[in-house]
Write a protein that holds these residues in place. Structure first.
Motif, PDB file in Angstrom:
ATOM      1  N   ASP A  80       0.811  -1.217   0.000  1.00  0.00           N
ATOM      2  CA  ASP A  80       0.000   0.000   0.000  1.00  0.00           C
ATOM      3  C   ASP A  80       0.844   1.267   0.000  1.00  0.00           C
ATOM      4  O   ASP A  80       0.327   2.361   0.214  1.00  0.00           O
ATOM      5  CB  ASP A  80      -0.937   0.006   1.199  1.00  0.00           C
ATOM      6  CG  ASP A  80      -0.176  -0.072   2.529  1.00  0.00           C
ATOM      7  OD1 ASP A  80       1.050  -0.312   2.496  1.00  0.00           O
ATOM      8  OD2 ASP A  80      -0.816   0.097   3.581  1.00  0.00           O
ATOM      9  N   LYS A  82       2.806   4.492  -1.259  1.00  0.00           N
ATOM     10  CA  LYS A  82       2.607   5.432  -2.365  1.00  0.00           C
ATOM     11  C   LYS A  82       3.785   6.398  -2.454  1.00  0.00           C
ATOM     12  O   LYS A  82       4.377   6.780  -1.444  1.00  0.00           O
ATOM     13  CB  LYS A  82       1.322   6.237  -2.162  1.00  0.00           C
ATOM     14  CG  LYS A  82       0.064   5.403  -1.948  1.00  0.00           C
ATOM     15  CD  LYS A  82      -0.366   4.681  -3.211  1.00  0.00           C
ATOM     16  CE  LYS A  82      -1.702   3.965  -2.982  1.00  0.00           C
ATOM     17  NZ  LYS A  82      -2.147   3.231  -4.194  1.00  0.00           N
ATOM     18  N   ALA A 102       1.088  -0.927 -14.719  1.00  0.00           N
ATOM     19  CA  ALA A 102      -0.004  -1.029 -13.749  1.00  0.00           C
ATOM     20  C   ALA A 102       0.534  -0.946 -12.317  1.00  0.00           C
ATOM     21  O   ALA A 102      -0.059  -0.282 -11.452  1.00  0.00           O
ATOM     22  CB  ALA A 102      -0.779  -2.324 -13.959  1.00  0.00           C
ATOM     23  N   ARG A 103       1.654  -1.602 -12.050  1.00  0.00           N
ATOM     24  CA  ARG A 103       2.260  -1.520 -10.715  1.00  0.00           C
ATOM     25  C   ARG A 103       2.683  -0.099 -10.400  1.00  0.00           C
ATOM     26  O   ARG A 103       2.557   0.378  -9.269  1.00  0.00           O
ATOM     27  CB  ARG A 103       3.472  -2.450 -10.617  1.00  0.00           C
ATOM     28  CG  ARG A 103       3.123  -3.926 -10.521  1.00  0.00           C
ATOM     29  CD  ARG A 103       4.297  -4.726  -9.999  1.00  0.00           C
ATOM     30  NE  ARG A 103       4.664  -4.267  -8.667  1.00  0.00           N
ATOM     31  CZ  ARG A 103       5.917  -4.020  -8.278  1.00  0.00           C
ATOM     32  NH1 ARG A 103       6.921  -4.160  -9.134  1.00  0.00           N
ATOM     33  NH2 ARG A 103       6.168  -3.624  -7.056  1.00  0.00           N
ATOM     34  N   LEU A 105       1.352   2.690 -11.397  1.00  0.00           N
ATOM     35  CA  LEU A 105       0.177   3.494 -11.037  1.00  0.00           C
ATOM     36  C   LEU A 105      -0.395   3.076  -9.692  1.00  0.00           C
ATOM     37  O   LEU A 105      -0.929   3.911  -8.948  1.00  0.00           O
ATOM     38  CB  LEU A 105      -0.872   3.392 -12.132  1.00  0.00           C
ATOM     39  CG  LEU A 105      -0.521   4.184 -13.399  1.00  0.00           C
ATOM     40  CD1 LEU A 105      -1.465   3.844 -14.523  1.00  0.00           C
ATOM     41  CD2 LEU A 105      -0.548   5.679 -13.125  1.00  0.00           C
ATOM     42  N   ARG A 106      -0.290   1.799  -9.360  1.00  0.00           N
ATOM     43  CA  ARG A 106      -0.783   1.342  -8.063  1.00  0.00           C
ATOM     44  C   ARG A 106       0.000   1.987  -6.914  1.00  0.00           C
ATOM     45  O   ARG A 106      -0.541   2.226  -5.838  1.00  0.00           O
ATOM     46  CB  ARG A 106      -0.688  -0.178  -7.966  1.00  0.00           C
ATOM     47  CG  ARG A 106      -1.370  -0.760  -6.725  1.00  0.00           C
ATOM     48  CD  ARG A 106      -1.277  -2.267  -6.682  1.00  0.00           C
ATOM     49  NE  ARG A 106       0.104  -2.710  -6.497  1.00  0.00           N
ATOM     50  CZ  ARG A 106       0.476  -3.977  -6.399  1.00  0.00           C
ATOM     51  NH1 ARG A 106      -0.434  -4.936  -6.527  1.00  0.00           N
ATOM     52  NH2 ARG A 106       1.733  -4.307  -6.219  1.00  0.00           N
ATOM     53  N   HIS A 107       1.289   2.281  -7.165  1.00  0.00           N
ATOM     54  CA  HIS A 107       2.127   2.869  -6.117  1.00  0.00           C
ATOM     55  C   HIS A 107       2.246   4.387  -6.240  1.00  0.00           C
ATOM     56  O   HIS A 107       3.031   5.002  -5.516  1.00  0.00           O
ATOM     57  CB  HIS A 107       3.530   2.251  -6.160  1.00  0.00           C
ATOM     58  CG  HIS A 107       3.586   0.843  -5.676  1.00  0.00           C
ATOM     59  ND1 HIS A 107       3.368   0.505  -4.358  1.00  0.00           N
ATOM     60  CD2 HIS A 107       3.818  -0.324  -6.334  1.00  0.00           C
ATOM     61  CE1 HIS A 107       3.474  -0.809  -4.225  1.00  0.00           C
ATOM     62  NE2 HIS A 107       3.741  -1.336  -5.398  1.00  0.00           N
ATOM     63  N   GLN A 160      -9.407   1.854 -14.139  1.00  0.00           N
ATOM     64  CA  GLN A 160      -9.224   0.890 -13.056  1.00  0.00           C
ATOM     65  C   GLN A 160      -9.433  -0.551 -13.520  1.00  0.00           C
ATOM     66  O   GLN A 160      -8.763  -1.474 -13.024  1.00  0.00           O
ATOM     67  CB  GLN A 160     -10.167   1.217 -11.892  1.00  0.00           C
ATOM     68  CG  GLN A 160      -9.871   2.548 -11.220  1.00  0.00           C
ATOM     69  CD  GLN A 160      -8.516   2.575 -10.540  1.00  0.00           C
ATOM     70  OE1 GLN A 160      -8.014   1.537 -10.099  1.00  0.00           O
ATOM     71  NE2 GLN A 160      -7.926   3.766 -10.427  1.00  0.00           N
ATOM     72  N   LEU A 163      -6.300  -1.451 -15.322  1.00  0.00           N
ATOM     73  CA  LEU A 163      -5.217  -1.599 -14.351  1.00  0.00           C
ATOM     74  C   LEU A 163      -5.269  -2.973 -13.690  1.00  0.00           C
ATOM     75  O   LEU A 163      -4.249  -3.660 -13.567  1.00  0.00           O
ATOM     76  CB  LEU A 163      -5.305  -0.490 -13.300  1.00  0.00           C
ATOM     77  CG  LEU A 163      -4.158  -0.439 -12.282  1.00  0.00           C
ATOM     78  CD1 LEU A 163      -3.772   1.003 -11.971  1.00  0.00           C
ATOM     79  CD2 LEU A 163      -4.558  -1.145 -10.982  1.00  0.00           C
ATOM     80  N   ALA A 164      -6.454  -3.399 -13.271  1.00  0.00           N
ATOM     81  CA  ALA A 164      -6.593  -4.722 -12.648  1.00  0.00           C
ATOM     82  C   ALA A 164      -6.228  -5.827 -13.630  1.00  0.00           C
ATOM     83  O   ALA A 164      -5.562  -6.814 -13.268  1.00  0.00           O
ATOM     84  CB  ALA A 164      -8.016  -4.907 -12.132  1.00  0.00           C
ATOM     85  N   LEU A 167      -2.353  -5.784 -14.132  1.00  0.00           N
ATOM     86  CA  LEU A 167      -1.639  -6.318 -12.975  1.00  0.00           C
ATOM     87  C   LEU A 167      -1.566  -7.843 -13.046  1.00  0.00           C
ATOM     88  O   LEU A 167      -0.571  -8.455 -12.663  1.00  0.00           O
ATOM     89  CB  LEU A 167      -2.319  -5.890 -11.680  1.00  0.00           C
ATOM     90  CG  LEU A 167      -2.082  -4.460 -11.201  1.00  0.00           C
ATOM     91  CD1 LEU A 167      -2.967  -4.154 -10.004  1.00  0.00           C
ATOM     92  CD2 LEU A 167      -0.611  -4.234 -10.847  1.00  0.00           C
TER      93      LEU A 167
END
Length: 356
Positions: A80, A82, A102-103, A105-107, A160, A163-164, A167
Motif C-alpha cells: 500500500d 505510495k 499497472a504496478r 500506477l498502483r504505487h 481501473q 489496471l486490474a 496487474l
C-alpha cells in the motif's frame, strides 16, 4: 565487468533519457525527496539524481547488487506504499511491460507523476500508447534514440478495470506441457530447443547432488527429476527473482509425477560469483548475451563456476549455440571433454574430471 561477475549494470541510453524531463525543466523532483524506481539500473545519471528517500526495485540480482554498490537503497515497496514519483524502465516484452505500468500506477500517490523511458527500437511508441490507455494524457521527449514519457493522472483518469487486468499479466501461467512460466523470462512461453536437446541427452546414471545453473522456470531441473532416478538432491540457481515462483511450482509437479522424494532448493544467485556447495554433477544452458548483445564471457564464467563447484570426478553437461567458443575453457578445466550431439545449430557437451 566487475570483480564479482560479468553482469554489471552498465549505464545505457534509456537511463540517460529518463532524466531529460528534469534537465529541461518539464518535471521537478518531489519536495519530500521520495521516489520509487521500478526495474532500476545503476549508472552515473542515477547517482547524480537519486536522493536518500528513493527506493530502487530490481529483480535481476546482478543489477540489484550493482545498485547496492552504488549506495542506492534496493528493495520492494509495501503493497500500500505510495510515492509522488514513480520511475520505470519498461522491458521489451509487452505483457511484462504492461504489468509494470499497472504496478507503477498502483504505487503512485495522488497528484504524483509516473515517468518511463524506452529505446525507440524496443517498443517506445507502444509503451507510450499503453501508458496513455491506462493513465490518460501523456507527454514525451526524445533523446539518445529513446523516448521518455510521463503522466500526472487524476484518479478519475486511470482506467481501473484495465489496471486490474494488466496487474494480472505478470502472474505465473500455464504454457505448454503443463509448465508454468511468466512473461519476460527466458523462452517464457515455450520449451527452449537447446534445453530440450540437453534434456534428451541427460545420462540416466547422473547421481547424488546436482545443480542447474541459470535454471529459469525450471524446465531442465524437471527433466533431471524425470530422467535421472539416482539423483537425490537438486539445487536450482537463477538470477531473475521472477523465475523462482514458476520454478518452484514446476519442481513440485515433477516430484509428484516421479513418485519419489528428493531434496530441492532454489537459490536467487549470480552464478558468475561462484557457488557455495559442491556437486556430483551440474547441468546448464548458460546465458551468452546481455540484452541484445552477445557476451560469450557469460557462458565461460558459468563454466568456471561449475568447475570450481564440482567434486574431483564430477560431470558438467551444457548446451550452447554451435558457434560459441567454449571448448578452450572446458579443456583448461576438465580432463575429458566431448560433444554428445551437434544438431539444429546447438551442441551438447559433456566434461568430466575437474583439473586440480
Amino acid at each position: 565487468m566487475t570483480a564479482g561477475g560479468f553482469f554489471a549494470a552498465a549505464p545505457d541510453a534509456a537511463l540517460a533519457a529518463l532524466f531529460v524531463p528534469f534537465d529541461v525543466g518539464e518535471l521537478r523532483l518531489p519536495a519530500d525527496g521520495r521516489a520509487l524506481f521500478l526495474r532500476a539500473r545503476a549508472g552515473m545519471r542515477l547517482r547524480e539524481m537519486a536522493q536518500p528517500g528513493w527506493l530502487c526495485e530490481q529483480g535481476f540480482l546482478p543489477f540489484a547488487d550493482e545498485l547496492g554498490r552504488n549506495g542506492l537503497r534496493v528493495g520492494e515497496p509495501a503493497a500500500d506504499e505510495k510515492f509522488p514519483l514513480v520511475l520505470l524502465l519498461p522491458p521489451r516484452q509487452r505483457d511484462e511491460a504492461r504489468a509494470l505500468f499497472a504496478r507503477a500506477l498502483r504505487h503512485l500517490a495522488p497528484g504524483g507523476t509516473v515517468l518511463a523511458a524506452m529505446p525507440n527500437a524496443e517498443g517506445a511508441k507502444s509503451g507510450e500508447a499503453d501508458l496513455t490507455k491506462l493513465a490518460g494524457a501523456v507527454q514525451h521527449l526524445s533523446k539518445h534514440k529513446c523516448r521518455a514519457f510521463w503522466s500526472t493522472p487524476q484518479p478519475a483518469d486511470v482506467d481501473q478495470d484495465l489496471l486490474a487486468e494488466w496487474l494480472g499479466l505478470d502472474a505465473p501461467r500455464t504454457i505448454v506441457d503443463g509448465y508454468v512460466s511468466r512473461p519476460g523470462l527466458f523462452a517464457w512461453d515455450r520449451i527452449d530447443r537447446a534445453s530440450a536437446l540437453l534434456a534428451e541427452h541427460l545420462p540416466a546414471n547422473l547421481h547424488g547432488r546436482v545443480a542447474d545453473l541459470g535454471a529459469g522456470y525450471g524446465y531442465l531441473s524437471t527433466q533431471v527429476i524425470a530422467r535421472c532416478p539416482r539423483v537425490d538432491a537438486l539445487d536450482l540457481y537463477e538470477a531473475e527473482a521472477r523465475a523462482l515462483e514458476p520454478a518452484r511450482t514446476n519442481l513440485a509437479r515433477a516430484k509428484r509425477e516421479c513418485g519419489r522424494e528428493l531434496a530441492t532448493t532454489l537459490y536467487w544467485h549470480d552464478v558468475t560469483r561462484g557457488l557455495a556447495q559442491r556437486y556430483d554433477a551440474i547441468v546448464s544452458n548458460p546465458p551468452f548475451h546481455q540484452g541484445r548483445a552477445d557476451l560469450p564471457e557469460l557462458g565461460r564464467a558459468f563454466i568456471v563456476s561449475a568447475a570450481e563447484a564440482l567434486l574431483p570426478d564430477g560431470r558438467l553437461l551444457i548446451v550452447a549455440n554451435r558457434h560459441l567458443p567454449y571448448e578452450a575453457v572446458l579443456a583448461s578445466r576438465f580432463h575429458e571433454v566431448r560433444a554428445l550431439v551437434v544438431r539444429e545449430g546447438f551442441k551438447v557437451i559433456e566434461a568430466v574430471g575437474v583439473r586440480g
